[in-house]
Scaffold this motif. Structure first.
Motif, PDB file in Angstrom:
ATOM      1  N   HIS A  44      47.133   5.859 -11.226  1.00 53.66           N
ATOM      2  CA  HIS A  44      46.661   7.218 -11.514  1.00 53.66           C
ATOM      3  C   HIS A  44      45.247   7.122 -12.072  1.00 53.66           C
ATOM      4  O   HIS A  44      45.024   6.452 -13.095  1.00 53.66           O
ATOM      5  CB  HIS A  44      47.593   7.919 -12.504  1.00 53.66           C
ATOM      6  N   TRP A  45      44.303   7.783 -11.378  1.00 52.77           N
ATOM      7  CA  TRP A  45      42.896   7.623 -11.745  1.00 52.77           C
ATOM      8  C   TRP A  45      42.141   8.925 -11.484  1.00 52.77           C
ATOM      9  O   TRP A  45      42.325   9.557 -10.448  1.00 52.77           O
ATOM     10  CB  TRP A  45      42.268   6.508 -10.904  1.00 52.77           C
ATOM     11  N   PRO A  46      41.264   9.339 -12.398  1.00 50.01           N
ATOM     12  CA  PRO A  46      40.486  10.572 -12.169  1.00 50.01           C
ATOM     13  C   PRO A  46      39.302  10.329 -11.240  1.00 50.01           C
ATOM     14  O   PRO A  46      38.793   9.210 -11.127  1.00 50.01           O
ATOM     15  CB  PRO A  46      40.015  10.948 -13.573  1.00 50.01           C
ATOM     16  N   LEU A  47      38.862  11.381 -10.588  1.00 47.27           N
ATOM     17  CA  LEU A  47      37.653  11.362  -9.777  1.00 47.27           C
ATOM     18  C   LEU A  47      36.591  12.226 -10.442  1.00 47.27           C
ATOM     19  O   LEU A  47      36.879  12.990 -11.363  1.00 47.27           O
ATOM     20  CB  LEU A  47      37.917  11.904  -8.368  1.00 47.27           C
ATOM     21  N   LEU A  48      35.373  12.114  -9.940  1.00 49.54           N
ATOM     22  CA  LEU A  48      34.315  13.041 -10.303  1.00 49.54           C
ATOM     23  C   LEU A  48      34.381  14.256  -9.383  1.00 49.54           C
ATOM     24  O   LEU A  48      34.641  14.124  -8.189  1.00 49.54           O
ATOM     25  CB  LEU A  48      32.940  12.393 -10.164  1.00 49.54           C
ATOM     26  N   ARG A  49      34.118  15.420  -9.938  1.00 54.53           N
ATOM     27  CA  ARG A  49      34.047  16.658  -9.159  1.00 54.53           C
ATOM     28  C   ARG A  49      32.653  17.241  -9.363  1.00 54.53           C
ATOM     29  O   ARG A  49      32.275  17.560 -10.491  1.00 54.53           O
ATOM     30  CB  ARG A  49      35.123  17.650  -9.609  1.00 54.53           C
ATOM     31  N   PRO A 152      36.788  10.257 -19.876  1.00 47.67           N
ATOM     32  CA  PRO A 152      36.996   9.486 -18.635  1.00 47.67           C
ATOM     33  C   PRO A 152      35.752   9.216 -17.798  1.00 47.67           C
ATOM     34  O   PRO A 152      35.799   8.397 -16.888  1.00 47.67           O
ATOM     35  CB  PRO A 152      37.975  10.361 -17.849  1.00 47.67           C
ATOM     36  N   MET A 153      34.633   9.905 -18.074  1.00 49.36           N
ATOM     37  CA  MET A 153      33.432   9.725 -17.257  1.00 49.36           C
ATOM     38  C   MET A 153      32.424   8.835 -17.973  1.00 49.36           C
ATOM     39  O   MET A 153      31.960   9.158 -19.060  1.00 49.36           O
ATOM     40  CB  MET A 153      32.774  11.079 -16.956  1.00 49.36           C
ATOM     41  N   GLN A 224      44.504  11.366 -10.310  1.00 45.59           N
ATOM     42  CA  GLN A 224      45.120  11.481  -8.992  1.00 45.59           C
ATOM     43  C   GLN A 224      45.952  10.232  -8.712  1.00 45.59           C
ATOM     44  O   GLN A 224      45.657   9.148  -9.218  1.00 45.59           O
ATOM     45  CB  GLN A 224      44.049  11.639  -7.917  1.00 45.59           C
ATOM     46  N   GLN A 225      46.954  10.382  -7.877  1.00 46.92           N
ATOM     47  CA  GLN A 225      47.840   9.251  -7.577  1.00 46.92           C
ATOM     48  C   GLN A 225      47.345   8.491  -6.354  1.00 46.92           C
ATOM     49  O   GLN A 225      47.062   9.077  -5.310  1.00 46.92           O
ATOM     50  CB  GLN A 225      49.267   9.736  -7.335  1.00 46.92           C
TER      51      GLN A 225
END
Length: 229
Positions: A44-49, A152-153, A224-225
């Motif tokens: 599970h890891w966040p992305l940049l938007r 997280p960023m 996100q998975q």
């Protein structure tokens, strides 16, 4: 979503732990679906938007300034030679680092006058480069950030003519910037939830060039998975 290394640098795939080739990952997926092999790891890891281009974009790595010129150098000068894999981007990175070490103006080192705002704090300067990522390590294992905030960023910016850059560069790339880089000397690094850039014309997201139509807002998604073999 299954992570398959299929890009030029595979930086995002490697950052998520996908070390197998695309063919090996697909074979592992087929064996798993048939019940003949182990299940993939679930990450599970966040992305940049990024909001402010023609469309909302998502990715793992954002950059402008020298980051953008380095990517353009690869596409215009190195990729046409037929260089494969990570060698081309690595050579482009080394070329940019060499220009930085010289400490003089260079076409690969444009500066951008823009205002940055992250989590309520503003900075305005002529920036040599600005980058943000949710990945812990970038190309060649570099970790050019040293923020301590629980966000997280990862965000790093270097102003025009930073002090003693040749002496500090190796430490910065190895994630040890906190010991050598100071904001009053032209170095910033924070962990953020949101970043706004005003005055940026173009930017790079995961190696692709985009035009900014308005102030850019860079935030992180919920984790996100991803499936990784």
């Amino acid at each position: 979503m299954l992570v398959i290394p299929g890009g030029t640098t595979n930086m995002s795939a490697l950052g998520l732990g996908a070390g197998r080739s695309a063919e090996a990952a697909l074979r592992a997926l087929i064996r798993w679906r048939r019940g003949e092999g182990p299940a993939p790891a679930v990450i599970h890891w966040p992305l940049l938007r990024v909001v402010g281009a023609a469309r909302v974009q998502q990715g793992f790595f954002f950059g402008t300034g020298a980051v953008q010129s380095g990517v353009s150098y690869f596409h215009e000068r190195l990729r046409p030679t037929g260089i494969k894999g990570t060698l081309g981007p690595s050579l482009a990175l080394c070329r940019m680092l060499a220009a930085l070490l010289r400490g003089r103006p260079h076409p690969l080192l444009p500066t951008t006058r823009c205002q940055l705002e992250g989590d309520g704090v503003r900075w305005e300067n002529d920036w040599l480069l600005v980058l943000a990522s949710t990945l812990d390590r970038l190309l060649l294992g570099c970790r050019p950030y040293w923020g301590q905030q629980p966000a997280p960023m990862h965000f790093t910016a270097v102003a025009r003519n930073p002090r003693r850059l040749p002496r500090k560069l190796v430490s910065i790339l190895r994630g040890r910037g906190a010991a050598v880089a100071r904001s009053e000397e032209g170095y910033l690094s924070e962990n953020l939830h949101q970043l706004t850039l005003t005055g940026v014309a173009d930017f790079i997201l995961d190696g692709e060039l985009f035009h900014a139509n308005s102030p850019l807002q860079v935030a992180t998604t919920a984790p996100q998975q991803f499936l990784v073999f």
